[in-house]
Write a protein that holds these residues in place. Structure first.
Motif, PDB file in Angstrom:
ATOM      1  N   TYR A 333     -23.400 113.961  36.052  1.00  6.89           N
ATOM      2  CA  TYR A 333     -22.560 113.371  37.143  1.00  6.89           C
ATOM      3  C   TYR A 333     -22.879 113.853  38.628  1.00  6.89           C
ATOM      4  O   TYR A 333     -23.451 114.909  38.826  1.00  6.89           O
ATOM      5  CB  TYR A 333     -21.143 113.538  37.099  1.00  6.89           C
ATOM      6  N   THR A 334     -22.499 112.957  39.587  1.00  8.37           N
ATOM      7  CA  THR A 334     -22.813 113.547  41.004  1.00  8.37           C
ATOM      8  C   THR A 334     -21.431 114.328  41.587  1.00  8.37           C
ATOM      9  O   THR A 334     -20.507 114.301  41.043  1.00  8.37           O
ATOM     10  CB  THR A 334     -22.928 112.285  41.940  1.00  8.37           C
ATOM     11  N   GLN A 335     -22.014 114.814  42.654  1.00 14.12           N
ATOM     12  CA  GLN A 335     -20.765 115.578  43.227  1.00 14.12           C
ATOM     13  C   GLN A 335     -19.621 114.663  44.019  1.00 14.12           C
ATOM     14  O   GLN A 335     -18.452 114.783  44.140  1.00 14.12           O
ATOM     15  CB  GLN A 335     -21.303 116.597  44.577  1.00 14.12           C
TER      16      GLN A 335
END
Length: 378
Positions: A333-335
């Motif tokens: 996942y991304t931030q």
């Protein structure tokens, strides 16, 4: 009078009259206005009067309603496994259950898109207490599961439903959808209740129960939503269970869940159809001679398929990492995705209550936990 009249969906010859009766209901007007914003009330009302079958109603109206809901409340519906099945064959889809209306509706949209036989679907009678909802359910090929019956009546009701499901699949070549358990999964642990399989087996006309299940052509279904629009609404029941307390639903709770499941934001949605359970039934028959042990083994086969093929979203991995205070799945996942999920947690639950926070995270994290358990054992 057919013996199935108490629970069956409407027949085609009944559809036109039922639609005329419910067409003026405010909720039908709202649904049609939402689905066909460029049509006048008179236009869709006239079109509704021409409907002569369930298939026509689903193709001309319901299909478009679901597409509109997807457009407004998701980032898209993806699928896998459909290409393995025969277009002209009826199947028994045993599915994990996350949403009252959307699970079956989305499966049927995909079945239609793949040119396959759409389902008759089991729905708890507690969800269609209002006469309008009951009519809409039955005209959309839903049949009733009687809830809250005393033991003797429950046995009779289960036998009737088992016979009806057999009749649909074998006599009418109609696919059937049924949830793997009574009620929706609240905590992210998708597990098949043995009682569901015992009920299905009641109509067996064969010496060996597993041979009968072969005739039903069981297909496990894994459905996953990136966001569960009813996640916060499930919390009170989960907390009551954690405290070992009885949970009593309020009067309009089922309807509120139903409505939120439809309009609430889901982002990504994926449905996977597992392989038809076939050779596994031979193995079960060869290894277990008692019906209870066979049912138990079949439960494990269905659960293995549903958990293995469950599509994990960034939200599942984020919840796992937050719950176990790790960065094990940080590459999933991304931030920005994590910040969005953390924001959702803040807005939807009381962060000062550790049981609530843990329960909310577990709902999203458990599909990851369960997949990890399976891979460790293999």
């Amino acid at each position: 009078m057919s013996k199935f009249d108490e629970i069956r969906h409407y027949h085609d010859h009944e559809v036109n009259e039922v639609l005329k009766q419910i067409s003026k209901h405010p909720m039908v007007k709202a649904l049609m206005g939402f689905t066909f914003p460029n049509k006048s009330e008179n236009d869709w009302m006239e079109a509704l009067k021409e409907v002569k079958s369930i298939q026509q109603f689903q193709h001309d109206f319901v299909y478009h309603s679901i597409q509109k809901i997807l457009e407004k409340s998701s980032s898209g519906l993806s699928s896998s496994g459909f290409e393995k099945l025969n277009k002209n064959t009826s199947y028994l889809y045993v599915s994990n259950h996350r949403d009252i209306i959307m699970d079956t509706s989305l499966l049927n949209v995909l079945l239609k898109d793949h040119g396959m036989i759409m389902t008759a679907s089991a729905v708890g009678d507690n969800l269609v207490q209002k006469s309008f909802l009951l009519a809409l359910a039955k005209v959309n090929r839903n049949f009733l599961v009687k809830r809250g019956l005393p033991p003797r009546e429950l046995l009779e009701s289960s036998k009737l439903m088992s016979e009806y499901i057999r009749h649909l699949i074998i006599d009418e070549n109609r696919s059937v959808w049924i949830a793997q358990r009574e009620g929706r999964t609240k905590d992210g642990n998708d597990a098949t209740h043995q009682g569901v399989l015992k009920m299905l087996g009641m109509a067996s006309d064969q010496e060996e129960l597993m041979d009968y299940f072969k005739n039903l052509k069981i297909v496990p279904v894994s459905i996953s939503y990136e966001y569960d629009p009813t996640d916060a609404m499930k919390m009170p029941q989960i907390i009551a269970k954690a405290k070992n307390e009885d949970y009593i639903k309020n009067k309009n709770e089922d309807f509120a869940n139903l409505y939120s499941g439809i309009i609430g934001q889901k982002r990504g949605i994926h449905i996977h159809l597992g392989d038809v359970i076939n050779t596994e039934l031979d193995d079960i028959k060869a290894n277990f001679d008692k019906a209870n042990k066979q049912i138990q083994a079949l439960t494990s086969v269905i659960d293995h398929s549903i958990v293995t093929n469950y599509h994990l979203w960034p939200t599942n991995y984020i919840a796992y990492d937050m719950m176990y205070k790790t960065d094990k799945f940080a590459d999933k996942y991304t931030q920005q995705e994590r910040s969005l999920f953390e924001r959702r947690l803040e807005l939807r639950v009381d962060k000062s209550n550790p049981i609530v926070v843990e329960s909310f995270l577990a709902m999203y994290a458990n599909p990851v936990v369960n997949k990890l358990k399976l891979t460790e054992h293999e």
